[in-house]
Design a protein around this motif. Structure first.
Motif, PDB file in Angstrom:
ATOM      1  N   ALA A   1       0.833  -1.210   0.000  1.00  0.00           N
ATOM      2  CA  ALA A   1       0.000   0.000   0.000  1.00  0.00           C
ATOM      3  C   ALA A   1       0.865   1.255   0.000  1.00  0.00           C
ATOM      4  N   ASP A   2       1.931   1.247   0.795  1.00  0.00           N
ATOM      5  CA  ASP A   2       2.815   2.419   0.854  1.00  0.00           C
ATOM      6  C   ASP A   2       3.609   2.584  -0.440  1.00  0.00           C
ATOM      7  N   LEU A   3       4.023   1.486  -1.032  1.00  0.00           N
ATOM      8  CA  LEU A   3       4.705   1.564  -2.327  1.00  0.00           C
ATOM      9  C   LEU A   3       3.793   2.153  -3.375  1.00  0.00           C
ATOM     10  N   LEU A   4       2.554   1.692  -3.415  1.00  0.00           N
ATOM     11  CA  LEU A   4       1.590   2.197  -4.391  1.00  0.00           C
ATOM     12  C   LEU A   4       1.351   3.679  -4.213  1.00  0.00           C
ATOM     13  N   ALA A   5       1.227   4.111  -2.956  1.00  0.00           N
ATOM     14  CA  ALA A   5       1.011   5.532  -2.684  1.00  0.00           C
ATOM     15  C   ALA A   5       2.188   6.370  -3.160  1.00  0.00           C
ATOM     16  N   PHE A   6       3.404   5.862  -2.946  1.00  0.00           N
ATOM     17  CA  PHE A   6       4.592   6.592  -3.392  1.00  0.00           C
ATOM     18  C   PHE A   6       4.678   6.640  -4.905  1.00  0.00           C
ATOM     19  N   ILE A   7       4.411   5.522  -5.547  1.00  0.00           N
ATOM     20  CA  ILE A   7       4.511   5.453  -7.003  1.00  0.00           C
ATOM     21  C   ILE A   7       3.502   6.357  -7.695  1.00  0.00           C
ATOM     22  N   THR A   8       2.299   6.422  -7.128  1.00  0.00           N
ATOM     23  CA  THR A   8       1.234   7.219  -7.748  1.00  0.00           C
ATOM     24  C   THR A   8       1.211   8.665  -7.264  1.00  0.00           C
TER      25      THR A   8
END
Length: 278
Positions: free
Chosen positions: A270-277
């Motif tokens: 979830a944190d990776l996705l938030a950073f990527i987007t």
């Protein structure tokens, strides 16, 4: 299976899943594992519509078990061989542990100058320097890494069982929920690789100084680290790396172990996705 041959004749195995038109996410595994260590993340981001790529470092997994070149300069060059073979652009490079050092070295030396990198992630990563020196008093003494080399040379199979069964995933902590399949999967990946590559890799991840690489990186970089990491102590790694980066963001995870991408995949993803987007 898919391979690319490097300039010095090494065959590097890689996975390349998802639409070729989608933004590529490139995952770099830790020592002494393989691209399989990222399977949870690969499936998660594939389902989100991304193109996901992960390769086995030279001497690891399905890549050639060559006897030499097990250093960060070769690791970074091998990465760019994969990236250029697939012509990846606007990529996010995500590295765990030793793979985090590989990301830093690749982004600074190749990816950023070539304009191929959008963002980077250093997760439980070894930069800036693991070894204790006069200028790095918070590092670990050389005797720690000599001990790893001795354990590997004496009985690699036993060593590769004890590490995941203990400190790597925090399974040695009181009240920890131990997963035998996770331990077995770590052992399986480790034993797929070459003993010489893994032996030399200890020097690569412990004695390489990534300070200059970190200072050169300008792309947004997410630094993720558990404060109960027993393999790469946060004080000698993430806390220093985040200060050296021009555009770094640090997140500290309370009581998370070194292998947090496995033990806490839902939060990490979830944190990776938030950073990527973001």
């Amino acid at each position: 299976m898919s391979f690319v041959t490097t300039q010095d004749g090494v065959e590097i195995f890689f996975k390349d899943w998802g639409p070729k038109s989608a933004q590529p996410l490139v995952f770099h595994h830790g020592w002494p594992l393989t691209a399989d260590d990222w399977d949870n993340q690969l499936l998660f981001f594939l389902a989100k519509g991304y193109r996901v790529i992960a390769h086995d470092r030279r001497g690891h997994g399905r890549s050639s078990q060559v006897w030499d070149g097990h250093d960060m300069d070769h690791y970074a060059a091998d990465t760019t061989a994969v990236v250029e073979h697939l012509d990846l652009r606007n990529a996010v490079h995500i590295g765990h542990s030793t793979g985090g050092g590989q990301v830093a070295h690749y982004v600074a030396r190749y990816g950023q100058p070539q304009g191929r990198v959008a963002k980077a992630v250093l997760m439980s990563a070894v930069p800036p320097l693991m070894l204790k020196t006069a200028s790095n008093p918070g590092g670990l003494p050389i005797e720690v890494f000599d001990g790893l080399r001795k354990a590997l040379a004496d009985n690699r199979s036993q060593f590769y069982w004890d590490l995941p069964a203990g400190p790597f995933y925090g399974f040695n902590r009181e009240g920890a929920k131990v997963s035998e399949p996770v331990i077995n999967n770590w052992w399986r990946q480790g034993m797929m690789g070459g003993a010489k590559a893994h032996y030399d890799g200890i020097k690569a991840f412990s004695e390489t100084d990534f300070t200059d690489d970190l200072r050169l990186i300008e792309v947004p970089t997410f630094v993720m680290h558990g404060d109960d990491d027993q393999i790469v102590p946060i004080g000698a790694a993430a806390l220093l790396s985040s200060k050296l980066l021009k555009n770094g963001t640090l997140k500290v995870y309370e009581k998370f172990p070194h292998g947090m991408a496995t033990t806490h995949a839902d939060i990490v993803n979830a944190d990776l996705l938030a950073f990527i987007t973001g």
